[in-house]
Design an enzyme around this catalytic site. Structure first.
Site, PDB file in Angstrom:
ATOM      1  N   ILE A  16      28.692 -21.730  -2.024  1.00 46.52           N
ATOM      2  CA  ILE A  16      28.215 -20.553  -1.295  1.00 46.52           C
ATOM      3  C   ILE A  16      27.056 -20.725  -0.415  1.00 46.52           C
ATOM      4  CG2 ILE A  16      27.727 -18.074  -1.900  1.00 46.52           C
ATOM      5  CD1 ILE A  16      28.269 -18.610  -4.697  1.00 46.52           C
ATOM      6  N   GLY A  17      26.302 -21.541  -0.821  1.00 47.72           N
ATOM      7  CA  GLY A  17      25.118 -21.613   0.265  1.00 47.72           C
ATOM      8  C   GLY A  17      24.005 -22.791  -0.513  1.00 47.72           C
ATOM      9  N   GLY A  19      19.506 -23.665  -0.327  1.00 42.01           N
ATOM     10  CA  GLY A  19      18.428 -23.510  -0.074  1.00 42.01           C
ATOM     11  C   GLY A  19      17.688 -24.962   0.080  1.00 42.01           C
ATOM     12  N   GLY A  20      16.218 -24.640   0.007  1.00 42.64           N
ATOM     13  CA  GLY A  20      15.445 -26.084  -0.011  1.00 42.64           C
ATOM     14  C   GLY A  20      15.448 -26.788  -1.224  1.00 42.64           C
ATOM     15  N   MET A  21      15.699 -26.020  -2.343  1.00 43.31           N
ATOM     16  CA  MET A  21      15.720 -26.871  -3.756  1.00 43.31           C
ATOM     17  C   MET A  21      16.897 -27.104  -4.166  1.00 43.31           C
ATOM     18  SD  MET A  21      12.728 -25.069  -6.144  1.00 43.31           S
ATOM     19  CE  MET A  21      13.811 -24.040  -6.558  1.00 43.31           C
ATOM     20  N   ALA A  22      18.017 -26.309  -3.818  1.00 38.39           N
ATOM     21  CA  ALA A  22      19.134 -26.250  -4.563  1.00 38.39           C
ATOM     22  C   ALA A  22      20.370 -25.852  -3.880  1.00 38.39           C
ATOM     23  CB  ALA A  22      19.194 -25.228  -5.734  1.00 38.39           C
ATOM     24  N   VAL A  24      24.366 -23.737  -4.075  1.00 38.05           N
ATOM     25  CA  VAL A  24      24.691 -22.647  -4.845  1.00 38.05           C
ATOM     26  C   VAL A  24      25.924 -22.755  -4.793  1.00 38.05           C
ATOM     27  CG1 VAL A  24      24.690 -20.364  -5.530  1.00 38.05           C
ATOM     28  CG2 VAL A  24      22.713 -21.144  -4.851  1.00 38.05           C
ATOM     29  N   LYS A  39      23.643 -22.730  -9.585  1.00 42.39           N
ATOM     30  CA  LYS A  39      22.646 -23.035  -8.838  1.00 42.39           C
ATOM     31  C   LYS A  39      22.304 -24.792  -9.339  1.00 42.39           C
ATOM     32  CE  LYS A  39      18.491 -21.650  -6.517  1.00 42.39           C
ATOM     33  NZ  LYS A  39      17.920 -20.620  -5.978  1.00 42.39           N
ATOM     34  N   ASP A 133       8.529 -15.774  -4.628  1.00 41.78           N
ATOM     35  CA  ASP A 133       8.994 -16.217  -3.692  1.00 41.78           C
ATOM     36  C   ASP A 133       9.897 -15.025  -2.991  1.00 41.78           C
ATOM     37  OD1 ASP A 133       9.961 -17.811  -1.631  1.00 41.78           O
ATOM     38  OD2 ASP A 133      11.506 -18.974  -2.728  1.00 41.78           O
TER      39      ASP A 133
END
Ligand code: ATP
Ligand code: MG
Length: 640
Positions: A16-17, A19-22, A24, A39, A133
């Site tokens: 799905i997408g 980010g910086g850490m993970a 998803v 995630k 965050d």
């Protein structure tokens, strides 16, 4: 990862997408038979034991929260060095996507969104969990418009050691509170500040502070005043601006005391009597304001740079050794002071000359092409920052808007942001084939489409069997149309009557009607030999799918136990001159079949053939001018 199964129950379906850490993924929980969001921690963090411990602890804390405005955390797990969090799957988009798509969010919509975020934060704060965050990427808007906040506390797992690994964690710096930027303690008030930034972004379309590097953005949070949102969006009610100003006070002491307080303010801010209330002024006197502006600490540099500048070598001032005479001291001071003034005067002018930058007026570049705008801005020695936006109104490559607006006095070489139209947003056509028709409307909600129906042998009635353009094609909603072909199921024809026909005759009738001859079986029957006595599976008059093969049963003659006799029937008219005589037969071959229909004079003998079966005797009925003259029964058992 796709197709992999984690924890023996979560089947990874689709990305799905990230980010910086993970990253998803959408996944299916086979145990509870539901869709979940999975995630998965990026592999560079998967080897950092400290980080993993913190990550799991925070995820577990978040899992203790249960609230309609918080994305539910169902499970935290680990498999083969893969760290994952299982969460409620929210179908919809992130608030970031919404802002990017719309440019900005109308205040009537933005205020309720902010209030729902307040609800989520209030619940978390009551449970002693700080989000840390809050940013539009972590706010999901579900299909029904429900606002759901995700990633509670996860940011806490990120330290200065991990922060610089990725661009995206640094991206959060736009929403950092001053105390977070400074690396200080962040609490409930930090979430309030971040929410203030989110609200600012919703109603203006932009974050208040941006810059080339995370440090420059962090410094702005610490030292610069925001451009009041009303200057960017003049339609904004003063009351809403006040909420933003109050949540963005640099000193946490003067911000809202709690999320609840901010929410109460939001609740009434769109009331008519509040719309034009006086502008909020923070209660800070001059001394105070200088006090709250902090310096760039080595910790801050470290936090944002990932470089250890903490070991800078500061030299302590060493007082001179030995004793001096008082008068000598006096002269020394005098010389020192005069030198100081001379140097200071020159220095001041010198510094001024370094820092003095001439000012220019921003030219109007709205409605120019990007190239024209770049030229116009370059002529004024201004830098251009290009941002792309979809627009239904402004043609592609034309400037939609500019920041600062036209006619503003700015320093030479400063940056002007131009929003260039990417034209109307193009949408990827989804794959519809195989879906039931009722889902087409949902899938194509934003597109112009037309449904066309066709018979099909392959697709069940009401199922999409084709589409143009194909799935994956980009289309422009205002110009293009998607044509969806929905199956009407198989086409049907009215089944003709084949009984009594020969095989050849039956076949030609079948072909004429779009049907086919199936197997032909010969079996004894009471029908005339060589003719169809049964058609299968469709009877005459019913509807049959075209192309169906029809099985034919052909009579091979009477069964062995049939008895066939010829019965002489003598008709005498007596005193009638002539009469119409009809003879009907009911026997094993059928009911009331007319054998004779003729006008006779005086008398005549008819040889009537009858066929009997063990279960069907024969009856011969003779009519004279329509009236029964005689009924004769012949019993099977009486025939030898
Ligand atoms: P950060 O790493 O700072 O959290 P981010 O929030 O952009 O950055 P992720 O939290 O990894 O990144 O989320 C990535 C994307 O996955 C989101 O932008 C969102 O589109 C999607 N997503 C995240 N959680 C869910 C969820 N529970 N349901 C559906 N989609 C989700
Ligand atoms: Mg996130």
């Amino acid at each position: 990862m796709i197709g992999k199964s984690l924890g023996g129950r979560y089947e990874v379906e689709q990305r799905i997408g990230g980010g910086g850490m993970a990253i998803v993924y959408k996944a299916h929980d086979n145990l509870l038979n539901r869709t979940v969001a999975l995630k998965i921690l990026r592999s560079q963090f998967g080897h950092d034991d400290d980080f993993i411990v913190r990550f799991r602890r925070e995820a577990q804390a978040a899992a203790s929260l249960s609230h309609p405005n918080i994305v539910n955390v169902y499970d935290v797990g680990e498999e083969d060095d893969i760290q994952y969090i299982v969460m409620e799957y929210v179908e919809g988009s992130t608030l970031k996507e919404l802002i990017t798509k719309k440019g900005l969010i109308e205040v009537e919509e933005a205020v309720p969104i902010a209030m729902e975020i307040c609800d989520a934060l209030d619940h978390a704060h009551h449970n002693h969990i700080i989000h840390r965050d809050i940013k539009p990427h972590n706010i999901l808007i579900g299909k029904g418009g429900r606002v759901k906040v995700t990633d509670f506390g996860i940011a806490r797992a990120v330290t200065s050691a991990t922060i610089t690994h990725t661009g995206s964690v640094i991206g959060s710096v736009h929403y950092f509170s001053p105390e977070q930027a400074r690396g200080g303690i962040s609490g409930e008030k930090s979430d309030i500040y971040s929410l203030g930034i989110v609200l600012y972004e919703m109603v203006t379309g932009n974050v208040p502070f941006s810059g080339d590097s995370p440090i420059s953005v962090a410094l702005k949070h610490l030292q610069e005043e925001i451009v009041p949102p009303k200057e960017i969006n003049p339609k904004l009610p003063q009351s809403v601006e006040n909420v933003i100003l109050k949540s963005l006070v640099k000193d946490p002491l003067y911000r809202y005391q709690s999320v609840k307080e901010m929410q109460r303010d939001l609740k009434t801010c769109l009331d008519t009597e509040r719309l034009n209330e006086p502008k909020f002024m923070p209660k800070i006197d001059d001394e105070e304001s200088t006090r709250v502006i902090p310096a760039i600490t080595p910790e801050l540099m470290e936090r944002l740079n990932g470089q250890n500048t903490a070991t800078g070598n500061r030299q302590e001032y060493q007082p001179p050794q030995g004793k001096s005479k008082v008068w000598l001291k006096g002269i020394a001071w005098l010389v020192f002071l005069s030198l100081f003034f001379v140097v200071a005067l020159y220095g001041f002018n010198f510094i001024l000359s370094i820092f003095y930058v001439p000012e220019v007026n921003t030219p109007r570049v709205e409605n120019m092409t990007l190239q024209e705008a770049q030229k116009a801005l370059a002529e004024k020695d201004l830098k251009v920052l290009i941002k792309e936006r979809f627009s239904d109104e402004v043609p592609q490559n034309m400037i939609i808007k500019q920041e600062p607006s036209p006619g503003m006095r700015v320093k030479e070489n400063s940056e002007v942001t131009v929003y260039v139209s990417k034209g109307e947003e193009q949408i990827e056509v989804p794959d519809l084939v195989g879906l039931p028709e009722r889902l087409v409307e949902v899938q194509l909600a934003k597109l112009n489409y037309e449904i066309e129906r066709k018979p099909s042998d392959e697709y069940a009635s009401g199922t999409v069997m084709g589409q143009t353009p194909a799935a994956g094609t980009l289309v422009t909603p205002s110009k293009d149309k998607v044509v969806v072909t929905v199956s009407m199921g198989r086409q049907t024809v009215v089944m003709p009557n084949l009984i009594g026909l020969t095989v050849e005759e039956a076949e030609s009738v079948l072909l004429k009607n779009g049907l086919k001859k199936g197997t032909v079986k010969n079996e004894p029957s009471y029908s005339p030999k060589g003719t169809v006595f049964r058609q299968y599976p469709f009877q005459a008059g019913s509807r049959a799918p075209s192309g169906t093969e029809i099985e034919l049963m052909i009579s091979s003659g009477y069964p062995k136990d049939a008895k066939e006799i010829t019965e002489p029937v003598l008709v005498l008219l007596g005193d009638q001159e002539s009469a119409n005589i009809a003879i009907m037969v009911t026997d094993a071959r059928g009911k009331d079949r007319e054998i004779v229909n003729k006008t006779i004079t005086q008398s005549e003998t008819f040889d009537v053939k009858v066929v009997l079966s063990p279960s069907q005797d024969a009856t011969i009925t003779i009519y004279n001018n329509g009236k029964i003259m005689e009924k004769r029964n012949i019993r099977y058992s009486t025939i030898p």
